[in-house]
Design an enzyme around this catalytic site. Structure first.
Site, PDB file in Angstrom:
ATOM      1  CG  HIS A   1      -0.834  -4.553   2.761  1.00 35.09           C
ATOM      2  ND1 HIS A   1      -1.310  -5.365   1.751  1.00 35.09           N
ATOM      3  CD2 HIS A   1       0.420  -4.971   3.012  1.00 35.09           C
ATOM      4  CE1 HIS A   1      -0.378  -6.234   1.412  1.00 35.09           C
ATOM      5  NE2 HIS A   1       0.682  -6.017   2.167  1.00 35.09           N
TER       6      HIS A   1
ATOM      7  CB  THR B   1      -5.892  -2.031   7.006  1.00 38.85           C
ATOM      8  OG1 THR B   1      -5.495  -3.322   6.509  1.00 38.85           O
ATOM      9  CG2 THR B   1      -6.654  -2.248   8.303  1.00 38.85           C
ATOM     10  CB  ALA B   2      -9.130  -3.622   2.553  1.00 38.63           C
ATOM     11  CG  HIS B   3      -4.922  -5.798   1.706  1.00 41.37           C
ATOM     12  ND1 HIS B   3      -4.084  -5.089   0.873  1.00 41.37           N
ATOM     13  CD2 HIS B   3      -6.104  -5.902   1.049  1.00 41.37           C
ATOM     14  CE1 HIS B   3      -4.722  -4.784  -0.250  1.00 41.37           C
ATOM     15  NE2 HIS B   3      -5.959  -5.259  -0.153  1.00 41.37           N
ATOM     16  CD  GLN B   4      -7.999  -7.281   7.541  1.00 43.29           C
ATOM     17  OE1 GLN B   4      -8.669  -8.251   7.212  1.00 43.29           O
ATOM     18  NE2 GLN B   4      -8.264  -6.065   7.104  1.00 43.29           N
TER      19      GLN B   4
END
Length: 765
Positions: A513, A692-695
Site C-alpha cells: 500500500h 508504508t504502514a500496511h504489509q
C-alpha cells in the site's frame, strides 16, 4: 517528590531520562569519523545568527527570543552526531553502516575529502587541502547539495539521504531530562497535558494483561522459572545448556491483529495457549507521547526500516498488540470488490461467505468501532473542507475508540486508553481464559519432523525461541500440538524459511500500500481551521479518488487512490521534508504546527520479495505510479481549495507553490510537474521517498500449493499443525487500512483451527 519523579524517569523505557556523556556511546565510530559527522550535521542543521535572517515569520518586527535560539541551534549540538551514529549501528542494515563508515573515514582525511568534494577542498594555504570538517559552512552546503541532487554516484546520494534523515529526526525528537526538546516551543509543538502528573501515578499496577503476562526483560534465570510455573505452565527441568522446555496445546508467535484474535479464540475453546512476543508490554499509563523513545521501543527497527534500495520507508508495530497498539485507529471493512476478486480470481470461497461477513461484524463489536466523530482535528478539517470546496466525496472513517476520541498521539500508544487494540481486547480475553504471554522472546525456528501418519511430509511440534534479555542465556523450546505464526508479513516468511520450508510463495507477493505525502501551510489567520497538526484524531475522514467517467466509462470500482491525513511528529516531519538548504529546512520547521500533511495511498498491483529478515525488495508497476500521481495531484488540489498559502511535495528539489492569488492555469502548470519520484538510488536528479504502514500477502492463502504458501484453512502446505494467522495470508492488497480484514481472517482461521484440533483429537483416539 522531585527525586521520585527522576527515579521513575530513569527506569521508564519510553522516556529519555538522562543525558548521555561521550563515553556512554557504543557506536564504535572513531573520533575523526564523529568529527566529520558533526560537520555534516551542522551543515544540514546550521546555526544561523539572527542578523543573517531575512524572514518575517508572518509577523512584523524582530524575531522572538525563542525563534532566535531555534535558528542559532546547530545539528552538532545536544550530542546529535553521537546519537545518529548510535542509531545507525543499532537499527540500520550492515550495508548502510559500512557505507557511512567509509564515507566518514574518507572525509576525515584531506585526500579523501578531495576525492569526494573536488576542488572545493583546495586552499591557497598549507597544506593546500582541507578535511571536510575544516571547510567553511558555505562550501560544505554546496557539497551536500551536489550529493543530494546533482551527483550520479549512488552511494553518495544514499549516504546523504540516510544522514540527513537521521540527523533531522534526532535533532527534533531528542529530549532532555525534563522530556523536552529545545526546538519545540519555536516550532509550536507541545506534549499532551499532564505528562508529569501521569508519571507520578503507579503505572504498573492493575494492567489488563498482568494475569497472564511474563515479562522476561525484568527477570533472570531463576525468577523466570518461578514466573512460568505461577502461570500454570508445565516447564520441564533442564540440564546446563539445554533449553527451557514448555508444554502447551497451542503456541502463537506474535500478539498483533492476527495473534491476538487467535489467542482469544483458542483459549476460549479450552486450549492452553502460549503467546511469544519479541516486543515489550506497555499500557496507556506507560505511554509518554515522546516521539524518539516511543518509535524506538514500539516499532520494528525503531521506525527506520526501509527497502534495500532506500525508496520505501516501512512502519510496523513491534510491541504487545503489534500494529494495533500504535496504528491510526482506522476501521474499514474489506471492500466488496476486493472480496469478490479473492473469491473468484483466487477461488477462495471464504471471502464471499456468511462466515466472513459475520466475522467482520464480530470484530467491529469487539473493538467497539464508532463511525462518527464529535470533533475533527486540524488536518482532517483541512481534508474535509478542501473536498467540499471541490465537490469531491469525503466519508467518515470508523475508529476503534469513542466518537469523542481526540488523541493525536495514538501512533505512540494511546495515552487516553480509549483506543482498543488487541492488547486491550482479544489478548485480555485470552489471558482471562488461561493464556500466557511471554514478552521479550523472539521465535527462531519451528520444530519440524517427519510426518509418518499424516498427508503432509512434515509435522510441526512447536517452536524454538530466544530471549532478548541477555540475563537469560538459555533458549526456549515450546512444544505444542498447533503452532501459529502471527509475526506479520515482514517476519513470518523469514521464520518459515529459517525452519526449512521451501514453498516458493513464502516471502513473495508482498504488497505494501505505497503512500506519498504532500503538505500545505495554513497561517494562524485562517479562522475556519483552528488547531495544530498534532491535535485531534489521526484519521477521521477519507476521500476516495475515482477515475472520472469521462475518462474511463469502464473503470473498476476500486479507487485509484485514497487520501487521508497523516500523523507525523516533529522528527519524522523533518526527516521526510526535502532539504534544499539548511536555512530553508529551518524555515519549514518553524511552521510545523500549521503545516498539514495529507497522503495518497494506492492498492498496489506491484509486489515485493522478502529475501531475509529486514531485507526487502519492492517494485511498483506503471499503473501504481499513475494512480499515485493522480492521487497526489488530487491531494494538492484539496490543500489549495482548503486555503493553504503554500503547498508542496517531498521531492528532493523542494517543489512548492505559493497559492495566494493563483488561477486555475497556474495551478495546473504546477500539477503537471507532479510525478512519482524515483528513489535515492536512481540516476534522476529529482528523487523522493514513499512510505508504508500496511504489509500484506507474503505468505498468501491459495487453493493449491502452487497458488499459495498456506491452504484455505491457513495451514502450511508442507507441515501439518503449522498455521499462519496474520496479514501475510491475504491474497493481495486490500486498498484500505487492513486491520479489520486481518482480524476477520484471523477469526475465521482460528475457528477452523479449533475444528481441526477436535477432528485430529478424535482420530488419535
Amino acid at each position: 517528590m522531585e527525586g521520585e519523579t527522576e527515579k521513575i524517569r530513569q527506569g521508564h523505557p519510553l522516556l529519555r531520562g538522562k543525558k548521555r556523556e561521550k563515553g556512554e556511546y557504543s557506536h564504535g565510530f572513531s573520533k575523526a569519523q564523529i568529527e566529520s559527522l558533526s560537520a555534516i550535521c551542522a551543515t544540514i542543521i546550521p546555526s544561523v545568527p539572527p542578523e543573517d535572517l531575512h524572514v518575517s515569520n508572518g509577523k512584523e518586527g524582530p524575531l522572538s527570543k525563542v525563534l532566535e535560539e531555534f535558528y542559532m541551534a546547530s545539528g552538532s549540538d545536544f550530542n546529535v552526531p553521537d546519537e545518529v551514529a548510535e542509531r545507525l549501528v543499532k537499527r540500520c542494515m550492515k550495508e548502510a553502516r559500512i557505507l557511512v563508515g567509509v564515507v566518514l573515514w574518507l572525509l576525515a582525511t584531506r585526500l579523501g575529502t578531495f576525492l569526494l568534494c573536488g576542488f572545493l577542498s583546495i586552499t591557497w594555504d598549507f597544506p593546500f587541502m582541507h578535511k571536510f570538517s575544516e571547510l567553511p559552512l558555505e562550501k560544505r552546503e554546496i557539497v551536500l547539495k551536489r550529493w543530494s541532487r546533482e551527483t550520479k554516484i549512488t552511494p553518495l546520494r544514499m549516504f546523504f539521504m540516510l544522514v540527513k534523515l537521521l540527523s533531522q529526526y534526532i535533532f527534533y525528537s531528542l529530549t532532555d531530562e525534563k522530556s523536552q526538546n529545545r526546538t519545540w516551543k519555536a516550532i509550536g509543538y507541545s506534549l499532551p497535558n499532564n505528562l508529569e502528573q501521569d508519571l507520578m501515578t503507579e503505572p504498573r499496577r492493575n494492567r489488563p494483561l498482568d494475569k497472564g503476562i511474563v515479562e522476561t526483560i525484568h527477570l533472570d534465570a531463576s525468577s523466570l522459572i518461578e514466573n512460568l510455573v505461577q502461570k500454570n505452565l508445565n516447564v520441564t527441568p533442564s540440564n546446563k545448556g539445554d533449553p527451557y522446555c514448555i508444554e502447551c496445546d497451542v503456541v502463537i508467535c506474535g500478539s498483533g491483529c492476527g495473534g491476538g484474535v487467535a489467542a482469544a479464540v483458542l483459549a476460549k475453546a479450552g486450549y492452553k495457549v502460549v503467546i511469544l512476543e519479541k516486543g515489550n508490554y506497555f499500557t496507556n499509563k506507560d505511554y509518554t507521547s515522546l516521539e524518539g523513545p516511543s518509535m524506538n521501543e514500539l516499532y520494528e527497527s525503531g521506525g527506520i526500516l526501509s527497502t534495500l534500495d532506500g525508496k520505501m520507508m516501512i512502519v510496523a508495530g513491534s510491541t504487545v498488540g503489534g500494529g494495533s497498539a500504535v496504528n491510526w485507529s482506522a476501521c474499514i471493512k474489506t471492500p466488496n470488490n476486493v472480496l469478490q476478486e479473492w473469491a473468484q480470481k483466487s477461488e477462495l470461497s471464504l471471502f464471499m461467505s456468511k462466515e466472513y461477513a459475520t466475522a467482520m461484524d464480530e470484530v467491529f463489536v469487539r473493538l467497539g468501532v464508532t463511525c462518527k466523530c464529535e470533533e475533527e482535528g486540524f488536518q482532517n478539517k483541512v481534508l474535509r473542507k478542501g473536498c467540499e470546496k471541490l465537490g469531491l466525496p469525503v466519508e467518515n472513517v470508523g475508529r476503534n475508540s469513542s466518537d469523542r476520541h481526540f488523541c493525536g498521539t495514538c501512533s505512540y500508544g494511546c495515552r487516553t486508553g480509549e483506543k482498543r487494540g488487541t492488547d486491550t481486547t482479544w489478548l485480555v480475553d485470552a489471558v482471562n481464559n488461561g493464556a500466557v504471554i511471554l514478552t521479550g522472546v523472539k521465535a527462531e525456528k519451528f520444530i519440524l519432523m517427519d510426518n509418518i501418519s499424516g498427508s503432509k511430509k512434515m509435522k510441526c511440534a512447536g517452536v524454538i525461541a530466544n530471549s532478548i534479555n541477555p540475563n537469560i542465556s538459555k533458549r526456549f523450546e515450546i512444544r505444542a500440538n498447533v503452532t501459529i505464526s502471527s509475526c506479520g508479513s515482514l517476519l513470518t516468511p523469514p521464520l518459515m524459511t529459517a525452519s526449512g520450508l521451501t514453498n516458493p510463495n513464502i516471502g513473495r507477493h508482498l504488497h505494501l500500500h505505497p503512500a506519498i505525502f504532500t503538505w500545505g501551510y495554513f497561517p494562524d489567520t485562517n479562522p475556519d481551521l483552528k488547531g495544530k497538526v498534532f491535535e485531534g484524531g489521526i484519521i477521521t475522514s477519507i476521500s476516495k479518488v475515482e477515475t472520472p467517467s469521462s475518462e474511463n466509462s469502464n473503470s473498476s470500482s476500486t479507487p485509484r487512490a485514497i487520501i487521508e491525513a497523516a500523523a507525523l511528529g516533529p522528527g519524522s516531519t523533518a526527516g521526510l521534508l526535502p532539504w534544499v538548504s539548511g536555512l530553508d529546512a529551518k524555515h519549514r520547521m518553524s511552521r510545523y504546527s500549521r503545516t498539514a500533511h495529507l497522503f495518497a495511498l494506492t492498492r498496489d498491483q506491484g509486489s515485493g520479495v522478502i529475501v531475509g529478515e529486514g531485507r526487502i525488495n519492492y517494485r511498483l508497476q506503471s499503473i501504481d505510479k499513475e494512480n499515485l500521481k493522480y492521487g497526489l495531484r488530487q491531494a494538492l488540489r484539496i490543500l489549495v481549495a482548503a486555503g493553504a498559502s503554500e503547498v508542496g511535495t517531498h521531492r528532493s528539489d523542494g517543489l512548492r507553490l505559493k497559492c495566494r492569488g493563483i488561477g486555475e492555469e497556474e495551478l495546473q502548470q504546477f500539477l503537471d510537474e507532479i510525478e512519482v519520484p524515483s528513489g535515492p538510488g536512481s540516476k534522476s536528479q529529482v528523487w523522493g521517498l514513499m512510505s508504508t504502514a500496511h504489509q500484506i500477502g507474503s505468505c498468501r492463502m491459495g487453493v493449491t500449493e502452487e497458488d499459495g504458501a498456506v491452504d484455505p484453512n491457513g495451514e502450511s502446505w508442507e507441515a501439518e499443525g503449522l498455521f499462519v494467522c496474520d496479514g501475510s495470508v491475504l491474497p493481495s492488497a486490500v486498498g484500505v487500512n487492513p486491520m479489520i480484514t486481518i482480524q476477520s481472517v484471523a477469526l475465521c482461521i482460528s475457528n477452523r483451527i479449533v475444528e481441526l484440533m477436535k477432528e485430529r483429537e478424535v482420530k488419535r483416539g
